[in-house]
Design a protein around this motif. Structure first.
Motif, mmCIF file in Angstrom:
data_model
loop_
_atom_site.group_PDB
_atom_site.id
_atom_site.type_symbol
_atom_site.label_atom_id
_atom_site.label_comp_id
_atom_site.label_asym_id
_atom_site.label_seq_id
_atom_site.Cartn_x
_atom_site.Cartn_y
_atom_site.Cartn_z
ATOM 1 N N ILE A 1 0.879 -1.178 0.000
ATOM 2 C CA ILE A 1 0.000 0.000 0.000
ATOM 3 C C ILE A 1 0.912 1.221 0.000
ATOM 4 O O ILE A 1 1.391 1.673 1.046
ATOM 5 N N THR A 2 1.171 1.752 -1.187
ATOM 6 C CA THR A 2 2.115 2.862 -1.324
ATOM 7 C C THR A 2 1.420 4.208 -1.483
ATOM 8 O O THR A 2 2.059 5.248 -1.338
ATOM 9 N N THR A 3 0.144 4.181 -1.798
ATOM 10 C CA THR A 3 -0.580 5.444 -1.922
ATOM 11 C C THR A 3 -0.965 5.956 -0.532
ATOM 12 O O THR A 3 -1.020 5.202 0.439
ATOM 13 N N ALA A 4 -1.220 7.249 -0.448
ATOM 14 C CA ALA A 4 -1.657 7.833 0.823
ATOM 15 C C ALA A 4 -2.989 7.216 1.221
ATOM 16 O O ALA A 4 -3.924 7.154 0.417
ATOM 17 N N ALA A 5 -3.062 6.722 2.450
ATOM 18 C CA ALA A 5 -4.282 6.064 2.925
ATOM 19 C C ALA A 5 -4.414 6.272 4.419
ATOM 20 O O ALA A 5 -3.425 6.224 5.156
ATOM 21 N N ASN A 6 -5.629 6.502 4.871
ATOM 22 C CA ASN A 6 -5.860 6.658 6.299
ATOM 23 C C ASN A 6 -5.583 5.340 7.020
ATOM 24 O O ASN A 6 -6.131 4.299 6.642
ATOM 25 N N PRO A 7 -4.745 5.364 8.059
ATOM 26 C CA PRO A 7 -4.376 4.109 8.734
ATOM 27 C C PRO A 7 -5.561 3.336 9.299
ATOM 28 O O PRO A 7 -5.624 2.109 9.162
ATOM 29 N N LEU A 8 -6.496 4.035 9.956
ATOM 30 C CA LEU A 8 -7.600 3.315 10.582
ATOM 31 C C LEU A 8 -8.507 2.668 9.546
ATOM 32 O O LEU A 8 -9.082 1.600 9.794
ATOM 33 N N SER A 9 -8.641 3.305 8.385
ATOM 34 C CA SER A 9 -9.470 2.695 7.345
ATOM 35 C C SER A 9 -8.851 1.392 6.858
ATOM 36 O O SER A 9 -9.562 0.462 6.462
ATOM 37 N N LEU A 10 -7.522 1.295 6.888
ATOM 38 C CA LEU A 10 -6.841 0.052 6.504
ATOM 39 C C LEU A 10 -6.978 -1.003 7.590
ATOM 40 O O LEU A 10 -7.274 -2.173 7.308
ATOM 41 N N ILE A 11 -6.737 -0.590 8.832
ATOM 42 C CA ILE A 11 -6.773 -1.536 9.949
ATOM 43 C C ILE A 11 -8.136 -2.215 10.046
ATOM 44 O O ILE A 11 -8.236 -3.408 10.355
ATOM 45 N N LYS A 12 -9.202 -1.453 9.767
ATOM 46 C CA LYS A 12 -10.552 -2.014 9.852
ATOM 47 C C LYS A 12 -10.754 -3.182 8.892
ATOM 48 O O LYS A 12 -11.633 -4.022 9.106
ATOM 49 N N GLN A 13 -9.924 -3.260 7.843
ATOM 50 C CA GLN A 13 -10.060 -4.312 6.844
ATOM 51 C C GLN A 13 -9.124 -5.495 7.115
ATOM 52 O O GLN A 13 -9.049 -6.417 6.312
ATOM 53 N N MET A 14 -8.417 -5.449 8.262
ATOM 54 C CA MET A 14 -7.430 -6.473 8.596
ATOM 55 C C MET A 14 -7.914 -7.373 9.736
ATOM 56 O O MET A 14 -8.774 -6.993 10.523
ATOM 57 N N ASP A 15 -7.288 -8.550 9.815
ATOM 58 C CA ASP A 15 -7.548 -9.458 10.927
ATOM 59 C C ASP A 15 -6.519 -9.277 12.037
ATOM 60 O O ASP A 15 -6.857 -9.321 13.218
ATOM 61 N N GLU A 16 -5.261 -9.079 11.670
ATOM 62 C CA GLU A 16 -4.194 -8.899 12.641
ATOM 63 C C GLU A 16 -3.224 -7.839 12.124
ATOM 64 O O GLU A 16 -3.147 -7.601 10.909
ATOM 65 N N VAL A 17 -2.476 -7.252 13.058
ATOM 66 C CA VAL A 17 -1.567 -6.159 12.702
ATOM 67 C C VAL A 17 -0.192 -6.429 13.303
ATOM 68 O O VAL A 17 -0.084 -6.765 14.491
ATOM 69 N N TYR A 18 0.848 -6.271 12.489
ATOM 70 C CA TYR A 18 2.238 -6.450 12.909
ATOM 71 C C TYR A 18 2.944 -5.090 12.873
ATOM 72 O O TYR A 18 2.920 -4.405 11.844
ATOM 73 N N VAL A 19 3.575 -4.713 13.989
ATOM 74 C CA VAL A 19 4.263 -3.426 14.060
ATOM 75 C C VAL A 19 5.614 -3.601 14.743
ATOM 76 O O VAL A 19 5.842 -4.566 15.475
ATOM 77 N N VAL A 20 6.481 -2.621 14.510
ATOM 78 C CA VAL A 20 7.718 -2.515 15.287
ATOM 79 C C VAL A 20 7.481 -1.537 16.426
ATOM 80 O O VAL A 20 7.421 -1.915 17.586
ATOM 81 N N SER A 21 7.313 -0.257 16.097
ATOM 82 C CA SER A 21 7.043 0.736 17.150
ATOM 83 C C SER A 21 6.020 1.771 16.708
ATOM 84 O O SER A 21 5.836 2.788 17.358
ATOM 85 N N SER A 22 5.328 1.514 15.598
ATOM 86 C CA SER A 22 4.382 2.476 15.031
ATOM 87 C C SER A 22 3.167 2.703 15.936
ATOM 88 O O SER A 22 2.675 1.774 16.590
ATOM 89 N N GLN A 23 2.672 3.937 15.920
ATOM 90 C CA GLN A 23 1.447 4.280 16.647
ATOM 91 C C GLN A 23 0.239 3.535 16.082
ATOM 92 O O GLN A 23 -0.785 3.386 16.760
ATOM 93 N N MET A 24 0.363 3.034 14.864
ATOM 94 C CA MET A 24 -0.733 2.263 14.279
ATOM 95 C C MET A 24 -1.058 1.024 15.103
ATOM 96 O O MET A 24 -2.182 0.515 15.058
ATOM 97 N N GLY A 25 -0.081 0.535 15.855
ATOM 98 C CA GLY A 25 -0.361 -0.602 16.717
ATOM 99 C C GLY A 25 -1.386 -0.270 17.778
ATOM 100 O O GLY A 25 -2.287 -1.076 18.062
ATOM 101 N N PHE A 26 -1.277 0.926 18.368
ATOM 102 C CA PHE A 26 -2.276 1.305 19.376
ATOM 103 C C PHE A 26 -3.617 1.590 18.722
ATOM 104 O O PHE A 26 -4.677 1.273 19.287
#
Length: 686
Positions: free
Chosen positions: A226-251
């Protein structure tokens, strides 16, 4: 439970130009006097931002002085409408005299707050409400990117792997490295052999400002980038699980109820809410032993650790205020994304329109007239009011047509005197004062049902408007209301209007097309009433047409009021009889009887007596629903030359200050203004 500050001065290094320019702003954010320093004297707190030169200088100075320390500043978790490069106002800031939240090697004030979390039920409910609001509207750190749908196959599992920018301080500070990202991706592929792996690049990588850790040309038929600009929460809502290192997207994923795997140690890891089997837990040295709830974690980070600054007032505020601003700006950023062409706007209007519509997804342009050539390529066309009524969505397709007009709580002073409005409306269906076609306001009213919080809010707004005598223009003149009004007569206020006003042209019929006809009908129907006529201030000042001959006014009205503030007139009368004036709406807010001889936006909802009922409006509303739609849902607000997104409460506060300390007018300018306005009319520049 605010961050501890030792009771000693805070200094910024004298060579830190960026912090020097923010000195006043920082004083308000930190609620502390910020001083300028250079010498490393004892007992000083030095202030630095992020890992910039200011922080390095502050650290060097604190190390040279005895009993000195460094306070580190960082952007908050909900920062702005756009990216830092575009210099949008910062909504939140974090400062920490102990460490910084993303450094797992050292305790921070946030860690202390979470470890000692003991919030009452009111705070936890507030946290839950804010989480719901953030998730509902997809509010994140940078809010410029659109919500996107990934066309994800519904019968497969979808895993999100979050990339970050190379050199991000939080990566090393969380015990991770560049190699950790490759390990994270390989782990996701191995753990979920049948899943689609989505790799999300950082917004600044998408904007080609920085580099990330993954390259889209690394081929794997199960990886999608996903290289285009996209709202993070709109992406997360379409996922089952999320993998992060230290990104705020994890919270943000935790807020959305997703399973989160951490490969570093961000501030929200190690508390029992994330899966940390791949994280370097040893770094914590058994520090994070508490087991808070999501709401407790949120309250510590978003309520107590982060400080918010209202971009319109420059004062400290709460998270809810920032969320209101963020939601408004994000919605309009999405609705107006693309190229926006404003047609036929005068020079003075162009200035404040640029401020109102300063949004990251929007490119604004102006033209004096609309041609086929000027429509290519254009996504949106904005026309002032009902100018060029022949234009519609079909005639300018594929561009979208919007009509703009002043809002309902506008300014201290007349628009005809070129005073910038604090409110505008922008309607993609029609415009509120034209009942000949549906408007966005009419659509809002037809489907609006208020909840308890909305009712509490609008009651507060109505009370404030009445208490501070606020109306549309808030003109402050001498009190010339008649002193000897018969006690046994019903007092009817008749507000005059501008004769060529669009609401007259579109909202009245031959039954009552003018001010004089209105007065005649009121006198005819109510021969025993005490009728007070108030000419429109634009007409009184000679800026617009609509004057009734003096003799006719004297015959039809018992009194004529020129100077008295409209709010005071409404307090003194029993009824308001009007064609389409906004005064009728202001009277409804004050509980007055209103009789409509035309079809204003507030008629037809069961709140007014309608002599020409609008045929489409069959739903019955209460005044709170009408007021909420009209004052909160429909308009745009802005003060202090900022981007729209201010709330009606901002405007009430600002108008209250201006009314209390009126600005003296320039007599020369006031004298020339009628001439200037007539030139504008002559050349269709208004």
């Amino acid at each position: 439970m605010e961050n501890p500050l030792v009771n000693k001065p805070i200094f910024i290094p004298a060579l830190s130009i960026g912090l020097l320019s923010k000195r006043t702003w920082l004083s308000k954010v930190l609620n502390h006097d910020i001083k300028i320093g250079l010498l490393p004297l004892a007992h000083r707190q030095w202030l630095g931002w992020g890992n910039k030169r200011s922080y390095k200088r502050a650290t060097a100075l604190s190390q040279l002085g005895s009993d000195s320390n460094t306070i580190q500043l960082e952007d908050g978790f909900i920062r702005s409408i756009g990216l830092p490069k575009d210099k949008f106002p910062v909504w939140s800031v974090i400062f920490d005299p102990l460490g910084i939240y993303y450094n797992a090697y050292k305790p921070s004030s946030l860690e202390h707050l979470i470890q000692a979390a003991n919030f009452d039920t009111t705070t936890l409910k507030r946290a839950n409400d804010c989480i719901d609001l953030i998730c509902q509207h997809n509010i994140t750190k940078y809010n410029h990117a659109p919500d996107i749908a990934l066309n994800a196959e519904p019968d497969q599992k979808h895993i999100l792997v979050v990339d970050q920018t190379k050199g991000d301080l939080s990566i090393k500070a969380s015990g991770a490295s560049a190699e950790t990202f490759q390990y994270m991706l390989h782990t996701a592929l191995a753990t979920h052999p049948d899943a689609i792996i989505w790799v999300k690049t950082h917004p600044e990588v998408s904007a080609q400002q920085k580099q990330g850790h993954f390259k889209p040309d690394n081929f794997n038929d199960r990886i999608r980038y996903i290289t285009t600009a996209a709202n993070p929460l709109s992406l997360i809502k379409q996922m089952d699980e999320v993998y992060v290192v230290s990104s705020q997207m994890g919270f943000e994923a935790l807020m959305l109820g997703k399973k989160v795997y951490c490969f570093g140690l961000p501030w929200y890891a190690g508390w029992g809410l994330t899966h940390d089997e791949y994280a370097p837990i040893r770094i914590l040295q058994n520090r994070r032993t508490a087991r808070p709830t999501l709401q407790q974690l949120f309250a510590a980070a978003y309520f107590h650790y982060t400080r918010y600054i209202d971009p319109y007032t420059g004062q400290r505020c709460d998270l809810e205020t920032i969320l209101d601003i963020a939601i408004a700006q994000k919605q309009w950023n999405e609705r107006l994304a693309g190229t926006v062409l404003c047609v036929g706007f005068s020079p003075w209007k162009k200035h404040f329109i640029r401020n109102y519509l300063h949004l990251p997804a929007l490119t604004l342009d102006f033209t004096s007239e609309l041609t086929y050539k000027s429509l290519i390529p254009v996504d949106h066309v904005i026309i002032w009011g009902m100018k060029q009524p022949e234009l519609n969505h079909k005639t300018i397709a594929p561009a979208k047509l919007w009509r703009m007009e002043d809002g309902f709580v506008r300014s201290v002073g007349l628009g005809a005197k070129l005073i910038t409005p604090y409110s505008l409306v922008l309607d993609d269906q029609g415009i509120y004062y034209n009942p000949q076609q549906p408007s966005q306001l009419e659509q809002i009213l037809s489907g609006l049902t208020l909840n308890d919080d909305q009712r509490i809010r609008i009651r507060g707004v109505i009370t404030a408007l009445i208490k501070q005598n606020i109306s549309k223009y808030n003109l402050q003149g001498e009190n010339d209301w008649p002193s000897a009004v018969p006690a046994d007569k019903r007092i009817i206020l008749v507000p005059g209007q501008v004769s060529d006003d669009a609401s007259i042209r579109y909202g009245t019929s031959s039954y009552c097309p003018s001010n004089q006809k209105l007065l005649e009908l009121v006198r005819q129907h109510h021969p025993d009433a005490y009728i007070v006529y108030k000419p429109h201030p634009d007409v009184v000042s000679g800026l617009r047409d609509g004057k009734i001959a003096e003799q006719a006014m004297q015959q039809l009205a018992d009194a004529i009021v020129y100077q008295t503030n409209m709010s005071c007139c409404l307090q003194a009368c029993d009824e308001v009889h009007t064609m389409t004036s906004l005064t009728g709406f202001e009277a409804l807010l004050r509980g007055k009887t209103v009789v409509c001889y035309g079809q204003p936006f507030y008629s037809g909802w069961g709140l007014t007596t309608d002599l020409q009922p609008p045929p489409r409006r069959t739903q019955k509303l209460d005044i709170e629903t009408l007021a909420y739609a009209t004052l909160i849902s429909y308009p745009l607000y802005s003060i202090n030359q900022k981007t729209m997104g201010a709330q009606i409460e901002h405007v009430i506060e600002q108008l209250g200050r201006e009314i209390a300390v009126p600005v003296k007018s320039n007599r020369l300018f006031s004298g020339l203004l009628p001439i200037v306005k007539r030139i504008h009319h002559r050349f269709s520049l208004r």
